[in-house]
Design an enzyme around this catalytic site. Structure first.
Site, PDB file in Angstrom:
ATOM      1  N   ASP A 405     -32.022 -25.912  31.470  1.00 33.83           N
ATOM      2  CA  ASP A 405     -30.882 -26.007  30.558  1.00 33.83           C
ATOM      3  C   ASP A 405     -30.578 -24.657  29.924  1.00 33.83           C
ATOM      4  O   ASP A 405     -31.473 -23.867  29.627  1.00 33.83           O
ATOM      5  CB  ASP A 405     -31.218 -27.031  29.466  1.00 33.83           C
ATOM      6  CG  ASP A 405     -30.098 -27.205  28.473  1.00 33.83           C
ATOM      7  OD1 ASP A 405     -29.014 -27.633  28.876  1.00 33.83           O
ATOM      8  OD2 ASP A 405     -30.324 -26.900  27.283  1.00 33.83           O
ATOM      9  N   GLU A 458     -28.589 -24.147  34.999  1.00 33.72           N
ATOM     10  CA  GLU A 458     -27.303 -24.343  34.331  1.00 33.72           C
ATOM     11  C   GLU A 458     -26.960 -22.993  33.698  1.00 33.72           C
ATOM     12  O   GLU A 458     -27.418 -22.672  32.603  1.00 33.72           O
ATOM     13  CB  GLU A 458     -27.377 -25.433  33.270  1.00 33.72           C
ATOM     14  CG  GLU A 458     -26.016 -25.726  32.658  1.00 33.72           C
ATOM     15  CD  GLU A 458     -26.063 -26.033  31.164  1.00 33.72           C
ATOM     16  OE1 GLU A 458     -25.010 -26.431  30.625  1.00 33.72           O
ATOM     17  OE2 GLU A 458     -27.115 -25.857  30.533  1.00 33.72           O
TER      18      GLU A 458
END
Length: 727
Positions: A405, A458
């Site tokens: 993330d 990401e």
């Protein structure tokens, strides 16, 4: 207190909670050639050491309430027997047990190279010197004293101060009789002499149900995996040439049970796995399962990085979910959050009274966007903690990969910071060299130790080489989310078709960089929260047009180079924006339009898997060729997808206007029959069944740079797939 009742200074330090070597005072020690035992039990009036059934009374130490001392002859093992007010109890003396951590463990921990830290840190039920209990170990190098407190000692920090292990800053202790299910925390006196808020175990394998936050002793050994077939063959499923279609899931809101409780891991092992397999996805991606205190963070502010959240069950039950997925031929990816952590008092922040896991300088150590703390990536122990955590999920839970993330927030020191509020790197630049090194190390170790896994970034910027090998200067990820493609194409789809011709480039621009990384095309949870609406809600027009637009967009997405990711609920065109406090809108499926959308996604996944041209050369420009990318007047896009030699080619034709095109000429790479393998306007999907009666016949004759041509019907707001039938 007079001198006759004043305990010796070492014992006074122990009573004051300042002794960093309690084993030097407590337990057995030889005095004048005879073993003497000293113990501390503030609840006892009398105490004795029992050897082979013989009781040896220990005397209370004057001026030291709860401390008892006396000779215990011989060298046989002893246990303690205390009494008070007619109540008698027996216990092992934890201070008679030697260290558990070995010299090699201590060396590797100090060096920051212990890649199986979880096997020695945290709380481990085990036998030690023939006695069963739990071994505790925690890193707190600047503490004056560390104690284990729990339901086994009345949460009294005086009872079980730990042993400091050399220069590593690790404290350890074996507590006999403490078993799985015990609640515990660490009580830490910082360097300034103040006791910190009680801390959860950074390596704890279990936790209480939030908002309670004590760690719980969990035995994670001994699970009976039955996924050998998957584990030995999964490398092929993660190859850039493989079909990868990911169903992103927030487990607490996927399906609710019994008046609103989240689905359990065991229930998900049956229901979620069966659903994802039926829908034709190849992978489940779970939003963070590491324990987290606040439901509204969706798991992206974790505190227990080594604990699967108790919201859905126990560690072995989480393994049941992954084991079931593997037996069904599905991979499981876990969202992993090394970019920051919350500042909750029981967490990592100022763990030993100092900035230990985080940077002390808020210009480096605090995220203003999320009010969270940033890891000190340059500290070898912190790098080791994070790298080992990645390996932990791959090893202990057979995770097939990690989606990391907020990578951009790690890569840049000035991420979301105004000028003057960030610290440049040693060269004066904005790149965070230390965070980059952690990501590279994580990828090198993950791929090196666990064959066949995949890691995904990401990453929302143009940072070069995200999915390139570390030895070639890249970050070492297997794949990268294509955030630019997502933003551009969704912006196009939001527009009234009347204006789309002026924004044609938003649908084509992604092809300019489509092969710079191994991309995944993500329609994730981030696109359906915070007022952004659902995917259906983004589409313009009346109800029919909204559904047709969304069907066409999915058709465009599945035909475009890049792996696929779709967030739960969007496969059946959920009406409402995602709400993490409720299950997705399963009731929509009673409506044929929603059921048709679900059927379309299922068929897109099937076609994507069955036709090599749609996935084999996703990361290779040889796998794509425009037929017509510049028909701005009609808002039509058409292209050819190719696989290896001999694979049938696939033509994808998209019409993003609400008018049909009859006799629309396209070029094709070969004459002959081209089967209409999928048409998003089919009645089965909620459309009006306009199309090409199952096939088109391509005739020789150059068109659009191709050697053959065909005239096709393009229904309004639709995508059709033509597959070469006689390749």
């Amino acid at each position: 207190m007079n001198s006759k009742t004043q305990p010796d200074p070492a014992l006074q330090r122990l009573l004051d909670g300042d002794h960093d070597d309690p084993f030097a005072v407590l337990g057995p020690h030889e005095i004048d050639g005879l073993r003497h035992v000293t113990c501390f039990d503030p609840g006892a009036h009398e105490m004795a050491a029992v050897v082979a059934g013989v009781r040896h009374p220990l005397d209370p130490v004057p001026g030291a309430p709860g401390v008892f001392r006396g000779p215990v002859p011989g060298d046989l093992e002893y246990h303690l027997r205390g009494s008070a007010n007619g109540h008698v109890w027996e216990m092992e003396d934890p201070y008679r047990f030697g260290p558990v951590l070995g010299d090699l463990d201590e060396y590797l921990l100090g060096e920051g190279s212990h890649l199986r830290m979880w096997e020695v840190m945290g709380a481990h039920p085990r036998s030690h010197d023939g006695v069963f209990g739990t071994h505790f170990a925690v890193w707190a190098p600047n503490a004056r004293r560390v104690s284990v407190v729990g339901d086994f000692n009345g949460w009294d920090g005086r009872r079980h101060p730990m042993r400091r292990r050399g220069a590593t800053g690790v404290w350890e202790m074996f507590l006999p009789g403490v078993a799985e299910g015990a609640f515990y925390r660490y009580e830490i006196k910082g360097p300034d002499g103040r006791i910190q808020p009680r801390k959860a175990d950074p390596f704890g394998f279990g936790s209480e149900h939030p908002p309670a936050n004590a760690s719980i002793v969990r035995d994670i050994t001994g699970y009976g995996w039955s996924d050998d077939d998957w584990m030995t063959s999964r490398a092929a499923a993660h190859d850039p040439k493989a079909p990868i279609s990911i169903y992103e899931v927030h487990l607490p809101s996927w399906r609710r049970k019994d008046w609103g409780r989240p689905i359990s891991y065991v229930e998900a092992a049956e229901e979620l796995v069966a659903y994802v397999r039926d829908m034709g996805f190849t992978h489940i991606e779970l939003m963070p399962v590491s324990e987290y205190p606040f439901d509204g963070s969706w798991g992206y502010q974790p505190i227990g990085l080594y604990a699967p959240t108790i919201r859905h069950g126990l560690p072995h039950e989480f393994r049941d979910l992954i084991n079931a997925a593997h037996r069904a031929g599905l991979g499981v990816l876990l969202d992993w959050v090394p970019g920051h952590f919350p500042s909750d008092a029981h967490g990592l922040g100022r763990f030993d009274g100092t900035a230990l896991y985080e940077h002390a300088d808020p210009r480096e150590g605090f995220h203003h966007d999320w009010n969270t703390l940033i890891y000190n990536y340059g500290r070898r122990e912190v790098s080791n903690f994070l790298t080992a955590n990645a390996l932990y999920w791959l090893e202990e839970y057979h995770a097939d990969g990690l989606r990391v993330d907020a990578v951009a927030s790690m890569l840049y020191r000035d991420y979301s910071r105004p000028a003057g509020e960030w610290v440049p790197n040693k060269d004066g630049g904005r790149e965070n060299y230390e965070a980059i090194a952690v990501l590279q190390r994580m990828n090198v170790e993950s791929y090196g130790q666990h064959a066949g896994i995949m890691t995904v970034a990401e990453e929302s910027t143009a940072f070069p080489g995200v999915s390139r090998p570390v030895d070639a200067g890249g970050l070492g990820f297997g794949f990268k989310w294509n955030m630019g493609w997502m933003n551009d194409t969704l912006e196009y789809m939001r527009k009234d078709p009347l204006y789309r011709s002026f924004h044609h480039h938003q649908m084509t621009f992604g092809l300019h960089y489509a092969y710079t990384e191994n991309f995944i095309l993500p329609i994730s949870h981030d696109e359906v929260v915070h007022g952004k609406g659902s995917m259906l809600g983004k589409m313009p027009g009346d109800r029919w047009e909204k559904f047709a637009n969304l069907r066409a967009y999915y058709g465009f997405m599945w035909g475009h180079p890049g792996k696929k990711l779709l967030f739960m609920g969007q496969e059946f065109a959920q009406v409402h924006e995602w709400n993490h406090d409720a299950q997705i809108d399963w009731g929509c499926l009673a409506d044929p339009s929603h059921a048709g959308m679900q059927h379309l996604v299922r068929d897109l996944n099937r076609l994507y898997r069955e036709e090599p041209a749609l996935h084999r050369l996703d990361a290779d420009p040889a796998g794509f060729a425009w037929i017509e990318g510049g028909d701005t007047h009609n808002s039509v896009f058409s292209w050819i997808r190719r696989g290896a030699e001999g694979d049938p080619q696939v033509a994808v034709i998209c019409n993003f206007t609400p008018r049909a095109h009859h006799g629309y000429r396209i070029g094709l790479p070969a004459a002959g029959r081209w089967r209409e393998a999928l048409n998003t306007d089919a009645a089965l999907y909620g459309g009006d069944n306009r199309g090409n009666f199952g096939a088109v016949e391509a005739k020789p004759g150059a068109s659009h740079g191709q050697p053959a041509m065909a005239e096709v019907t393009l229904p309004p707001l639709s995508v059709i797939y033509l597959v070469q039938d006689d390749a």
